[in-house]
Write a protein that holds these residues in place. Sequence first.
Motif, PDB file in Angstrom:
ATOM      1  N   LYS A 240      37.892  27.099  87.713  1.00  5.92           N
ATOM      2  CA  LYS A 240      38.847  28.179  87.125  1.00  5.92           C
ATOM      3  C   LYS A 240      38.412  28.796  85.858  1.00  5.92           C
ATOM      4  CE  LYS A 240      42.786  26.136  89.084  1.00  5.92           C
ATOM      5  NZ  LYS A 240      44.670  25.416  88.592  1.00  5.92           N
ATOM      6  N   GLU A 241      38.943  29.974  85.253  1.00  2.92           N
ATOM      7  CA  GLU A 241      37.876  30.558  83.754  1.00  2.92           C
ATOM      8  C   GLU A 241      38.662  30.097  83.360  1.00  2.92           C
ATOM      9  OE1 GLU A 241      38.395  35.774  83.091  1.00  2.92           O
ATOM     10  OE2 GLU A 241      35.932  34.292  83.871  1.00  2.92           O
ATOM     11  N   THR A 242      38.371  29.745  81.658  1.00  8.95           N
ATOM     12  CA  THR A 242      39.181  29.525  80.254  1.00  8.95           C
ATOM     13  C   THR A 242      38.298  29.702  79.573  1.00  8.95           C
ATOM     14  OG1 THR A 242      40.199  27.755  79.458  1.00  8.95           O
ATOM     15  CG2 THR A 242      38.153  27.368  79.945  1.00  8.95           C
ATOM     16  N   SER A 243      38.905  29.441  78.006  1.00  9.40           N
ATOM     17  CA  SER A 243      37.715  29.992  77.462  1.00  9.40           C
ATOM     18  C   SER A 243      37.430  28.723  76.341  1.00  9.40           C
ATOM     19  CB  SER A 243      38.250  31.220  76.353  1.00  9.40           C
ATOM     20  OG  SER A 243      39.465  30.282  75.465  1.00  9.40           O
ATOM     21  N   THR A 244      36.564  28.761  76.050  1.00 14.15           N
ATOM     22  CA  THR A 244      36.628  27.585  74.542  1.00 14.15           C
ATOM     23  C   THR A 244      35.898  27.942  73.099  1.00 14.15           C
ATOM     24  OG1 THR A 244      35.783  25.533  74.151  1.00 14.15           O
ATOM     25  CG2 THR A 244      34.329  26.683  75.707  1.00 14.15           C
ATOM     26  N   GLN A 245      35.850  27.508  71.628  1.00 13.28           N
ATOM     27  CA  GLN A 245      34.982  27.354  70.765  1.00 13.28           C
ATOM     28  C   GLN A 245      33.075  27.196  70.845  1.00 13.28           C
ATOM     29  OE1 GLN A 245      36.859  29.927  68.256  1.00 13.28           O
ATOM     30  NE2 GLN A 245      38.650  29.599  69.944  1.00 13.28           N
ATOM     31  N   LYS A 246      32.987  28.565  70.778  1.00 14.50           N
ATOM     32  CA  LYS A 246      31.691  28.258  70.292  1.00 14.50           C
ATOM     33  C   LYS A 246      30.464  28.196  68.775  1.00 14.50           C
ATOM     34  CE  LYS A 246      29.942  27.098  75.203  1.00 14.50           C
ATOM     35  NZ  LYS A 246      29.120  27.720  75.955  1.00 14.50           N
ATOM     36  N   ASN A 247      29.302  27.800  69.047  1.00 13.56           N
ATOM     37  CA  ASN A 247      28.745  28.241  66.961  1.00 13.56           C
ATOM     38  C   ASN A 247      27.930  29.067  68.183  1.00 13.56           C
ATOM     39  OD1 ASN A 247      29.054  25.064  66.821  1.00 13.56           O
ATOM     40  ND2 ASN A 247      28.960  26.558  65.296  1.00 13.56           N
ATOM     41  N   LEU A 248      28.411  30.575  68.291  1.00 14.01           N
ATOM     42  CA  LEU A 248      27.515  31.303  69.246  1.00 14.01           C
ATOM     43  C   LEU A 248      26.812  32.428  67.958  1.00 14.01           C
ATOM     44  CD1 LEU A 248      29.325  32.408  72.317  1.00 14.01           C
ATOM     45  CD2 LEU A 248      27.098  30.816  71.569  1.00 14.01           C
ATOM     46  N   GLY A 249      27.513  32.868  67.027  1.00 11.67           N
ATOM     47  CA  GLY A 249      26.901  33.847  66.177  1.00 11.67           C
ATOM     48  C   GLY A 249      26.338  33.533  65.192  1.00 11.67           C
ATOM     49  N   LYS A 250      25.140  34.670  64.866  1.00 15.54           N
ATOM     50  CA  LYS A 250      24.314  35.126  63.645  1.00 15.54           C
ATOM     51  C   LYS A 250      24.745  36.201  62.827  1.00 15.54           C
ATOM     52  CE  LYS A 250      20.984  31.484  64.846  1.00 15.54           C
ATOM     53  NZ  LYS A 250      18.882  31.527  65.075  1.00 15.54           N
ATOM     54  N   ILE A 251      25.359  36.584  61.805  1.00  9.02           N
ATOM     55  CA  ILE A 251      25.331  37.439  61.005  1.00  9.02           C
ATOM     56  C   ILE A 251      24.515  37.795  60.015  1.00  9.02           C
ATOM     57  CG2 ILE A 251      27.047  39.355  60.254  1.00  9.02           C
ATOM     58  CD1 ILE A 251      29.134  37.759  61.915  1.00  9.02           C
ATOM     59  N   ASN A 252      23.619  38.626  59.907  1.00 10.41           N
ATOM     60  CA  ASN A 252      22.964  39.143  58.247  1.00 10.41           C
ATOM     61  C   ASN A 252      23.946  40.204  57.177  1.00 10.41           C
ATOM     62  OD1 ASN A 252      20.734  37.094  58.623  1.00 10.41           O
ATOM     63  ND2 ASN A 252      19.580  38.603  59.385  1.00 10.41           N
ATOM     64  N   VAL A 253      24.234  39.798  55.830  1.00  8.33           N
ATOM     65  CA  VAL A 253      25.122  41.112  55.016  1.00  8.33           C
ATOM     66  C   VAL A 253      24.770  41.469  54.530  1.00  8.33           C
ATOM     67  CG1 VAL A 253      27.349  41.434  54.837  1.00  8.33           C
ATOM     68  CG2 VAL A 253      27.091  39.992  56.728  1.00  8.33           C
ATOM     69  N   ASP A 254      24.707  43.187  54.520  1.00  6.61           N
ATOM     70  CA  ASP A 254      23.774  43.352  52.934  1.00  6.61           C
ATOM     71  C   ASP A 254      24.932  44.103  52.386  1.00  6.61           C
ATOM     72  OD1 ASP A 254      20.553  42.888  52.848  1.00  6.61           O
ATOM     73  OD2 ASP A 254      21.187  42.959  54.967  1.00  6.61           O
ATOM     74  N   GLY A 255      25.280  44.258  50.717  1.00  6.27           N
ATOM     75  CA  GLY A 255      25.928  44.992  50.259  1.00  6.27           C
ATOM     76  C   GLY A 255      25.535  45.787  48.872  1.00  6.27           C
ATOM     77  N   ILE A 256      26.212  46.176  48.880  1.00  5.84           N
ATOM     78  CA  ILE A 256      26.218  47.099  47.331  1.00  5.84           C
ATOM     79  C   ILE A 256      28.542  46.984  46.478  1.00  5.84           C
ATOM     80  CG2 ILE A 256      25.657  48.373  45.506  1.00  5.84           C
ATOM     81  CD1 ILE A 256      23.740  49.106  47.117  1.00  5.84           C
ATOM     82  N   GLU A 257      28.108  46.572  45.328  1.00  8.22           N
ATOM     83  CA  GLU A 257      29.292  46.393  44.474  1.00  8.22           C
ATOM     84  C   GLU A 257      29.091  47.226  43.653  1.00  8.22           C
ATOM     85  OE1 GLU A 257      32.230  42.911  46.116  1.00  8.22           O
ATOM     86  OE2 GLU A 257      30.089  42.134  44.665  1.00  8.22           O
ATOM     87  N   GLY A 258      30.054  47.950  42.790  1.00 12.22           N
ATOM     88  CA  GLY A 258      30.042  48.675  41.970  1.00 12.22           C
ATOM     89  C   GLY A 258      31.746  48.570  41.295  1.00 12.22           C
ATOM     90  N   GLU A 259      31.705  48.140  39.481  1.00 14.48           N
ATOM     91  CA  GLU A 259      32.380  47.815  39.581  1.00 14.48           C
ATOM     92  C   GLU A 259      32.140  49.339  37.506  1.00 14.48           C
ATOM     93  OE1 GLU A 259      35.077  44.674  37.030  1.00 14.48           O
ATOM     94  OE2 GLU A 259      34.485  44.383  38.879  1.00 14.48           O
ATOM     95  N   ILE A 260      33.751  50.135  37.562  1.00 15.01           N
ATOM     96  CA  ILE A 260      33.364  50.561  35.692  1.00 15.01           C
ATOM     97  C   ILE A 260      35.130  50.090  35.596  1.00 15.01           C
ATOM     98  CG2 ILE A 260      33.809  52.690  34.300  1.00 15.01           C
ATOM     99  CD1 ILE A 260      32.167  53.725  37.140  1.00 15.01           C
ATOM    100  N   ARG A 261      35.258  49.104  34.196  1.00 14.89           N
ATOM    101  CA  ARG A 261      36.166  49.335  33.267  1.00 14.89           C
ATOM    102  C   ARG A 261      35.958  49.956  32.090  1.00 14.89           C
ATOM    103  NH1 ARG A 261      36.288  43.937  32.332  1.00 14.89           N
ATOM    104  NH2 ARG A 261      34.236  43.322  33.524  1.00 14.89           N
ATOM    105  N   GLY A 262      37.382  49.961  31.386  1.00 13.30           N
ATOM    106  CA  GLY A 262      37.285  50.700  30.574  1.00 13.30           C
ATOM    107  C   GLY A 262      38.679  51.186  29.881  1.00 13.30           C
ATOM    108  N   THR A 263      38.529  51.326  28.483  1.00 13.16           N
ATOM    109  CA  THR A 263      40.089  51.656  27.678  1.00 13.16           C
ATOM    110  C   THR A 263      39.948  53.413  27.366  1.00 13.16           C
ATOM    111  OG1 THR A 263      40.070  49.853  26.613  1.00 13.16           O
ATOM    112  CG2 THR A 263      41.288  51.392  25.728  1.00 13.16           C
ATOM    113  N   ILE A 264      40.788  53.802  27.362  1.00 15.82           N
ATOM    114  CA  ILE A 264      41.111  55.281  27.653  1.00 15.82           C
ATOM    115  C   ILE A 264      41.847  56.210  26.798  1.00 15.82           C
ATOM    116  CG2 ILE A 264      39.846  56.053  29.944  1.00 15.82           C
ATOM    117  CD1 ILE A 264      41.699  56.941  31.048  1.00 15.82           C
ATOM    118  N   LEU A 265      42.102  57.123  26.007  1.00 20.25           N
ATOM    119  CA  LEU A 265      43.346  57.037  25.217  1.00 20.25           C
ATOM    120  C   LEU A 265      43.095  56.513  24.137  1.00 20.25           C
ATOM    121  CD1 LEU A 265      45.611  59.591  27.725  1.00 20.25           C
ATOM    122  CD2 LEU A 265      43.179  60.518  26.368  1.00 20.25           C
ATOM    123  N   ASN A 266      43.557  55.026  24.369  1.00 16.79           N
ATOM    124  CA  ASN A 266      44.007  54.094  23.434  1.00 16.79           C
ATOM    125  C   ASN A 266      44.598  52.878  24.091  1.00 16.79           C
ATOM    126  OD1 ASN A 266      46.899  54.047  24.149  1.00 16.79           O
ATOM    127  ND2 ASN A 266      47.293  55.593  23.936  1.00 16.79           N
TER     128      ASN A 266
END
Length: 290
Positions: A240-266
């Motif tokens: 019978k077909e069923t499912s199970t959890q296995k350690n199968l995945g390998k993922i590479n992640v590349d990313g860039i984050e940018g942030e600007i914070r400031g006070t304007i006018l007052n």
Amino acid sequence: YTTAAVEASTTISLNKSWQLNSKIYWDSFIYDCFWEYLPGSLLPPNGYITKAYARDYRLGTEWDFIGQFSESHRLLIGFSNDFIGLNDSWAENNFPDYGYQYAELPGSWISNGEDRNYAIYAQDNYFVTKTLQLVLGIRYDNHTAYGDSWNPRCAVTQKVGENSHIKLLYGQAFRAPNNWELYGNSPDQVKNPDLRPERIQTFEAELYYTFNQNLITRINYYHNKISDLILSTLITVDGKETSTQKNLGKINVDGIEGEIRGTILNEKHNLYVNGYYNNSEDNYTNQDMH
């Protein structure tokens, strides 16, 4: 679903150089669901019905000793102890065909269980010079289901001029399977006793620049390598077909984050802008992930 959480913490000054931060916490997740399956044009009482219930909980404590070891070293030494469990699980349904009446699901849909994770960790913030800081850390975990794990962490921060600094960081961590991945046991999923924790390696580089007192910018590049990713996969058991959890995945992640914070006018008006871009590749399927 029902969730609840309680936490209590305190800080105790031990002497002029050391303090103790401690906390105790408890959280609970109650899974109380009803499903009704009506394949195609089927109407009650010809469909399938299921009730399922389980209670997932965590009880733990953390003790962190933080102190100034010398003018150049600020230390953190701590330990934690977690009990993670699942109980009160039961399920009823009309499989394979009890009409539109409930019957107890043999073997339940998820197994009760309790695990313990004990951790000891330390970190040293070493101020090498007035412009150079080095952070070295190590964490040891002992999990009743997966044994020992050592995970280091290090970072270097270099001040460049009066208005900017550069930071480089490397770290390792792991994620133990949750109770649903570990103990799921139903007609739709069988337990995998060989399931291992997911592991991640992180590399980061950050540039932080202050134009003036009112405008701050930050840009961060990161590269993450995730291995032993837990995925659901189809298997055949007793024909019978069923499912199970296995350690199968390998993922590479590349990313860039940018942030600007400031006070304007007052001082009553603040500006905050951020954005990110990342590219993830699943090495198991050789496909980009979006």
